[in-house]
Design a protein around this motif. Structure first.
Motif, mmCIF file in Angstrom:
data_model
loop_
_atom_site.group_PDB
_atom_site.id
_atom_site.type_symbol
_atom_site.label_atom_id
_atom_site.label_comp_id
_atom_site.label_asym_id
_atom_site.label_seq_id
_atom_site.Cartn_x
_atom_site.Cartn_y
_atom_site.Cartn_z
ATOM 1 N N ILE A 242 -2.421 -3.652 25.474
ATOM 2 C CA ILE A 242 -1.124 -3.528 26.638
ATOM 3 C C ILE A 242 -1.787 -3.628 27.948
ATOM 4 C CG2 ILE A 242 0.276 -2.100 25.296
ATOM 5 C CD1 ILE A 242 -0.810 0.487 26.972
ATOM 6 N N PRO A 243 -1.206 -3.989 28.787
ATOM 7 C CA PRO A 243 -1.676 -4.243 30.181
ATOM 8 C C PRO A 243 -2.332 -2.712 30.581
ATOM 9 C CG PRO A 243 0.377 -4.969 30.316
ATOM 10 C CD PRO A 243 0.233 -4.469 29.066
ATOM 11 N N VAL A 244 -3.245 -2.832 31.605
ATOM 12 C CA VAL A 244 -3.984 -1.535 32.105
ATOM 13 C C VAL A 244 -3.164 -0.654 32.725
ATOM 14 C CG1 VAL A 244 -5.966 -0.664 33.207
ATOM 15 C CG2 VAL A 244 -6.347 -2.612 31.840
ATOM 16 N N ASP B 78 -6.802 -10.801 28.681
ATOM 17 C CA ASP B 78 -5.713 -11.690 28.207
ATOM 18 C C ASP B 78 -5.872 -13.108 28.570
ATOM 19 O OD1 ASP B 78 -4.569 -12.083 30.642
ATOM 20 O OD2 ASP B 78 -2.859 -10.584 30.133
ATOM 21 N N GLU C 26 -6.315 -11.108 32.831
ATOM 22 C CA GLU C 26 -5.676 -9.922 33.429
ATOM 23 C C GLU C 26 -6.387 -8.743 32.200
ATOM 24 O OE1 GLU C 26 -4.108 -8.972 36.077
ATOM 25 O OE2 GLU C 26 -4.029 -11.150 36.552
ATOM 26 N N VAL D 64 -6.645 -5.720 29.746
ATOM 27 C CA VAL D 64 -5.825 -5.116 28.781
ATOM 28 C C VAL D 64 -6.396 -4.034 28.087
ATOM 29 C CG1 VAL D 64 -4.099 -6.971 28.452
ATOM 30 C CG2 VAL D 64 -6.012 -7.025 26.837
#
Length: 135
Positions: free
Chosen positions: A24-26, A95, A99, A101
């Motif tokens: 998941i995104p940070v 990703d 970005e 993750v």
């Protein structure tokens, strides 16, 4: 931080480095830390885990409350380095868009009740799931 385009992201699935496929995104409030003296691992073009060398330290994420890690960072520790204990770190990767993750899941989107509402929230939850021994 260095993101390698030549290697795929790895994470420990038990004791074995595996491809990090779900992340998941940070989340806000996450702390990204360098794991000094521990080389990052990556998957080469054949899908085999490889060390990226001692000059490229692995990183880990310390997640904020409300998140649980799913995988540990895949590292290649230098000889004589003490193990990471306790190990609160989650695997971190980039990703395809570059970005960051993390290997984690969010526990729930429900707001945390205030102290005055805690007794009511506990009673409501126990009533909703009376056979749940964990609760």
């Amino acid at each position: 931080m260095f993101v390698s385009a030549d290697y795929g992201a790895t994470a420990l699935d038990g004791r074995v480095p595996a491809s990090l496929e779900r992340a998941i995104p940070v989340p806000a409030g996450t702390e990204i830390v360098a794991l000094a003296d521990r080389a990052a691992m990556g998957l080469d073009r054949r899908g085999q885990p490889r060390s990226l060398g001692p000059a490229r330290w692995a990183v880990g994420a310390i997640l904020p409350p409300g998140y649980v890690r799913t995988h540990l960072p895949s590292i290649d520790a230098a000889s004589g380095v003490a193990p990471l204990e306790p190990l609160p770190y989650s695997a971190v990767a980039a990703d395809p868009a570059g970005e960051l993750v993390v290997a984690a899941v969010q526990l729930g989107a429900a707001p945390v009740p205030g102290p005055q509402d805690l007794g009511t929230a506990i009673s409501h939850r126990l009533g909703a799931e009376p056979s749940n021994k964990l609760l």
